[in-house]
Design an enzyme around this catalytic site. Structure first.
Site, PDB file in Angstrom:
ATOM      1  N   TYR A 131       0.833  -1.205   0.000  1.00  0.00           N
ATOM      2  CA  TYR A 131       0.000   0.000   0.000  1.00  0.00           C
ATOM      3  C   TYR A 131       0.863   1.249   0.000  1.00  0.00           C
ATOM      4  O   TYR A 131       0.623   2.187  -0.778  1.00  0.00           O
ATOM      5  CB  TYR A 131      -0.916  -0.018   1.225  1.00  0.00           C
ATOM      6  CG  TYR A 131      -1.745   1.229   1.414  1.00  0.00           C
ATOM      7  CD1 TYR A 131      -2.888   1.452   0.653  1.00  0.00           C
ATOM      8  CD2 TYR A 131      -1.389   2.189   2.357  1.00  0.00           C
ATOM      9  CE1 TYR A 131      -3.651   2.595   0.818  1.00  0.00           C
ATOM     10  CE2 TYR A 131      -2.149   3.334   2.537  1.00  0.00           C
ATOM     11  CZ  TYR A 131      -3.279   3.535   1.766  1.00  0.00           C
ATOM     12  OH  TYR A 131      -4.024   4.673   1.942  1.00  0.00           O
ATOM     13  N   VAL A 132       1.879   1.280   0.844  1.00  0.00           N
ATOM     14  CA  VAL A 132       2.764   2.449   0.926  1.00  0.00           C
ATOM     15  C   VAL A 132       3.438   2.690  -0.427  1.00  0.00           C
ATOM     16  O   VAL A 132       3.538   3.826  -0.897  1.00  0.00           O
ATOM     17  CB  VAL A 132       3.812   2.252   2.042  1.00  0.00           C
ATOM     18  CG1 VAL A 132       4.884   3.333   1.978  1.00  0.00           C
ATOM     19  CG2 VAL A 132       3.137   2.273   3.410  1.00  0.00           C
TER      20      VAL A 132
END
Length: 263
Positions: A170-171
Site C-alpha cells: 500500500y505504501v
C-alpha cells in the site's frame, strides 16, 4: 451521527464554479468517498460515482436526494476492471455531460507483512490503489481538453512520507501516485488540465475506527498530530472542493496534505 459525518463546520465555503460541474468520483460509496459525493452534491455539482459496494452506494443516493441536493449517478464497478471503468466514465459523460473534475479516491489499506506478500497480492494492491487512477485520468482527459480544462485530484496518503511499516505494498502504491501526479500535470498542463495529489492523514472513517483505533492508536494520534482534534472525512472533502473549483486554477503538480499536522 456516524463517524464519517463528524468534522462538519457551521458555514462551509460555497464554490460557484462547481454548480452544474460534472464530477466523477471513484470509491464514492463509503468513508472519504461518501463525504466527497455529499459535499459535491451540496455544491450543486452533477456527480457520478462508482463503487464495488452497491447497497451502501444506493442508500447514499437516496439520502442525498431526500435532502434536496442533486441526485448523484451511481454505477457499480470493480476498478480492477479497466474496461468497466472506461465504460462508466463514458456513461457518466453521456448522461451528465463532459467530466470537468475527477476525484481518484478509491483505494484499500489492508495491513500486511512483507513475508506474506505474494506476486498475486502485490499485483492486486497495485490494481486496487494506483492503476485505475492512471486509466481514469486517461479516460477523462479528452473531454476536459475539449471543454477548455479541468481538475484531476489523485488521492495519495501520508503513509509513504512517514514510512509506515505495516502495509508495504500500500505504501509503495501511494508513493507512486505522487510521481504519477507530477508526470500527468506536466503533460496535461498545456491543455489547462490541473493534476494535484491530496494526501490524507489518519481519517476517522467507520472502517478505520472499527479496525484500528485502539488505545495505542489514540496515543499515537496524540503524539504525532500537531492539532488535538480528530481528522474526519469532511476535512478531506473540503480540500477536494477547493482543488476541483476554479479558485485553485493555478494549482497543479502539488501535494496537498490534510493530516492535522502529522507529517
Amino acid at each position: 451521527m456516524s463517524n464519517e459525518r463528524k468534522g462538519a463546520i457551521d458555514q462551509p465555503a460555497v464554490y460557484p464554479s462547481l454548480k452544474d460541474r460534472v464530477v466523477f468520483i471513484t470509491g464514492g460509496g463509503s468513508g472519504i468517498g461518501e463525504s466527497l459525493v455529499e459535499h459535491f452534491c451540496a455544491q450543486g455539482a452533477k456527480v457520478a460515482f462508482v463503487d464495488i459496494a452497491a447497497a451502501p452506494s444506493k442508500a447514499l443516493v437516496e439520502r442525498i436526494a431526500a435532502k434536496g441536493d442533486p441526485k448523484p449517478l451511481f454505477m457499480p464497478c470493480d476498478l480492477r476492471d479497466i474496461e468497466a471503468l472506461r465504460s462508466c466514465v463514458a456513461q457518466a459523460a453521456k448522461e451528465l455531460g463532459p467530466i470537468r473534475a475527477l476525484l481518484n479516491n478509491a483505494g484499500n489499506d489492508d495491513r500486511h507483512a512483507t513475508a506474506d506478500v505474494t506476486v498475486d497480492y502485490w499485483n492486486d494492491r497495485m490494481a486496487v490503489n494506483v492503476r485505475h487512477q492512471f486509466f481514469a485520468a486517461q479516460a477523462v482527459r479528452p473531454m476536459m481538453r475539449d471543454a477548455g480544462g479541468g481538475s484531476i485530484v489523485m488521492f495519495g496518503s501520508i503513509t509513504w512520507l512517514v514510512g509506515d511499516g505495516d502495509c508495504p505494498a500500500y505504501v509503495t502504491s501511494k508513493a507512486a501516485i505522487t510521481g504519477m501526479t507530477r508526470a500527468l500535470a506536466r503533460e496535461f498542463g498545456p491543455e489547462r488540465i490541473r493534476v494535484n495529489c491530496l494526501l490524507p492523514g489518519w481519517v476517522m472513517t467507520e472502517r478505520q475506527v472499527k479496525l484500528w483505533l485502539n488505545e495505542a492508536g489514540e496515543k499515537q494520534i496524540a503524539e504525532r498530530q500537531c492539532l488535538p482534534d480528530r481528522l474526519f472525512a469532511p476535512d478531506i472533502a473540503r480540500m477536494a472542493l477547493f482543488l476541483a473549483a476554479d479558485d485553485s486554477r493555478m494549482c497543479s503538480s502539488q501535494n496537498f496534505i490534510v493530516d492535522g499536522g502529522w507529517v
